[in-house]
Design an enzyme around this catalytic site. Structure first.
Site, PDB file in Angstrom:
ATOM      1  N   GLN A 249       0.820  -1.217   0.000  1.00 37.25           N
ATOM      2  CA  GLN A 249       0.000   0.000   0.000  1.00 37.25           C
ATOM      3  C   GLN A 249       0.854   1.268   0.000  1.00 37.25           C
ATOM      4  OE1 GLN A 249      -3.245   0.109  -0.425  1.00 37.25           O
ATOM      5  NE2 GLN A 249      -3.757  -2.036  -0.094  1.00 37.25           N
TER       6      GLN A 249
ATOM      7  N   CYS B 120     -15.371 -11.444   5.185  1.00 38.74           N
ATOM      8  CA  CYS B 120     -16.601 -12.222   5.099  1.00 38.74           C
ATOM      9  C   CYS B 120     -16.260 -13.706   5.035  1.00 38.74           C
ATOM     10  CB  CYS B 120     -17.321 -11.807   3.822  1.00 38.74           C
ATOM     11  SG  CYS B 120     -18.986 -12.379   3.756  1.00 38.74           S
TER      12      CYS B 120
HETATM   13  N1  PLP Z   1      -0.437  -6.913   1.457  1.00 42.71           N
HETATM   14  C1  PLP Z   1      -1.223  -5.826   1.573  1.00 42.71           C
HETATM   15  C2  PLP Z   1      -0.854  -4.767   2.554  1.00 42.71           C
HETATM   16  C3  PLP Z   1      -2.368  -5.682   0.788  1.00 42.71           C
HETATM   17  O1  PLP Z   1      -3.137  -4.613   0.917  1.00 42.71           O
HETATM   18  C4  PLP Z   1      -2.689  -6.719  -0.119  1.00 42.71           C
HETATM   19  C5  PLP Z   1      -3.934  -6.650  -0.908  1.00 42.71           C
HETATM   20  O2  PLP Z   1      -4.944  -6.134  -0.472  1.00 42.71           O
HETATM   21  C6  PLP Z   1      -1.838  -7.823  -0.208  1.00 42.71           C
HETATM   22  C7  PLP Z   1      -0.727  -7.893   0.590  1.00 42.71           C
HETATM   23  C8  PLP Z   1      -2.114  -8.947  -1.163  1.00 42.71           C
HETATM   24  O3  PLP Z   1      -1.914  -8.507  -2.475  1.00 42.71           O
HETATM   25  P1  PLP Z   1      -2.220  -9.453  -3.723  1.00 42.71           P
HETATM   26  O4  PLP Z   1      -3.635  -9.176  -4.096  1.00 42.71           O
HETATM   27  O5  PLP Z   1      -1.262  -9.040  -4.802  1.00 42.71           O
HETATM   28  O6  PLP Z   1      -2.012 -10.843  -3.278  1.00 42.71           O
END
Ligand code: PLP
Length: 398
Positions: free
Chosen positions: A193, A340
């Site tokens: 993020q 969920c």
């Molecule tokens: N780490 C964080 C902080 C995330 O916000 C997300 C997705 O929401 C992920 C990992 C996982 O990402 P990916 O969808 O590429 O597996």
């Protein structure tokens, strides 16, 4: 009848694919279809495209291209970071020697569930608490570190409420300990993020491992990356061919990797983007707090400690899930922090860790903005939200 305009406020879940990124990917979805491992010209052009994307990623992170591993998602990268490092360390240790990992209670499930899995295999895991602001306390971390500690995994910025963790301070602490202790500690951060907004230069951050995802930065879904500092012990989880330095077997997602490289090249001029986003975010926060009674913002109060694009609200007397559905009908795509499951709606583990009650966690709403968000969209949202919240409160009799 005119089609109702839909406003996307869920950039933390995924960002739309940038048109320029798609353009760069297209040849590799059509004519340039070679397998990068093939010796012939088709293979060579695919392999060169991956090399170029790898170099772009290395430039972004300030590392060597040999320190980049492309994966299928950030979830996979998190799994590889935690499980892969522990697997390699276990091979170095004597039988019976303990393995210890420190993380925080607000990590993404890709880290938390990997660790839970590893606890069943005898790994000791410590889950650091966070304050009401969603930030870990360095003294808590220091108190957990023992001579047995092998790995620390703390996310750069949280996906539910945007709190930014003191990554540099953690790495300075790790470096200090590693100078005197014989047994090194490795430090991983999930920067999924943060990539769009914060400095991800690995030398600045001082991390050994770092996770990124392409689809959060206007790239394609199904591509992730793990930076692994040279010399960090790591073992592969997917074995087979010698792709990605033998750390991730499987024919590479050439178009996806090209897309990730193109997406990262578009992340420039952070300061300008942050200023623009801060303005929109402040407008949103002020507008919502003023127009909806019983609303509050969850997460850090200090602006520098939060991402500019994620706001987590709680609205007393309203179920977050009902609000998401009602807002969707009103034309706004937002989300909650709740996960969920088939049986029940679980309150967000992140908000609970911050000390919110189950009720407040259930009444949370995440609004996440992005580069296509406009002031008009924010204004329209501020106009619509009070009516929607009021209606739901009436229905639930609160
Ligand atoms: N780490 C964080 C902080 C995330 O916000 C997300 C997705 O929401 C992920 C990992 C996982 O990402 P990916 O969808 O590429 O597996």
């Amino acid at each position: 009848m005119a089609k109702k305009k839909k406003t996307y406020f869920d950039y933390a879940a995924t960002a739309p694919l940038d048109r320029n990124v798609l353009k760069k990917m297209m040849p590799y979805l059509k004519d340039k279809y070679g397998n990068p491992s093939s010796i012939h010209k088709f293979g060579q052009e695919a392999s060169e495209a991956i090399d170029e994307a790898r170099e772009r990623m290395a430039k972004f992170l300030g590392c060597k291209s040999s320190e980049i591993i492309f994966t299928g998602s950030a979830s996979e990268s998190d799994n590889l970071a935690v499980r892969g490092v522990i697997k390699a360390i276990r091979r170095q240790k004597q039988a019976g020697e303990k393995i210890h990992v420190i993380t925080s209670r607000i990590e993404h499930k890709a880290v938390l569930e990997t660790l839970k899995d590893m606890e069943r295999e005898g790994v000791r895991a410590s889950y650091l608490p966070v304050g009401r602001d969603g930030i870990i306390n360095l003294d808590d971390l220091k108190a957990e570190i023992t001579p047995e500690t092998d790995l620390i995994s703390i996310m750069y910025a949280n996906n539910e409420m945007g709190a930014v963790q003191p990554i540099k301070k953690i790495s300075q602490l790790v470096e200090k300990i590693n100078k005197i202790e014989e047994h090194p500690i490795y430090f991983h951060t999930d920067a999924v993020q943060a990539a769009q907004w914060l400095n991800c230069n690995v030398n600045y951050l001082g991390v050994h491992l770092l996770t990124l995802s392409a689809h959060k930065i206007y790239g394609p879904k199904g591509v992730g990356l793990l930076y692994v500092k040279e010399g960090t012990p790591i073992a592969s989880l997917i074995v087979g061919g010698k792709h990605e330095w033998g750390l991730r077997a499987g024919t590479e997602n050439v178009a996806g990797i090209v897309g990730m490289g193109a997406a990262v090249s578009q992340i420039t001029n952070y300061k300008l983007q942050i200023t623009k986003m801060n303005k929109l975010r402040d407008k949103l926060v002020q507008g919502v707090l003023k127009s909806v009674q019983g609303s509050k913002v969850n997460g850090p109060k200090i602006l520098e400690q939060r991402l500019p694009n994620i706001v987590n609200f709680s609205f007393s007397g309203v179920e977050g899930e009902s609000l998401v559905i009602a807002l969707d009908q009103a034309g706004f795509a937002v989300s909650t922090g709740s996960a969920c499951t088939s049986q029940a709606l679980l309150p967000s583990h992140v908000l609970l860790a911050m000390g919110l009650s189950e009720l407040d966690s259930h009444s949370s709403l995440r609004v996440s903005l992005g580069k296509y968000t406009t002031l008009q969209e924010i204004n329209q949202f501020i106009k619509t939200l009070p009516r929607v919240v009021e209606r739901l409160r009436k229905i639930s009799g609160r």
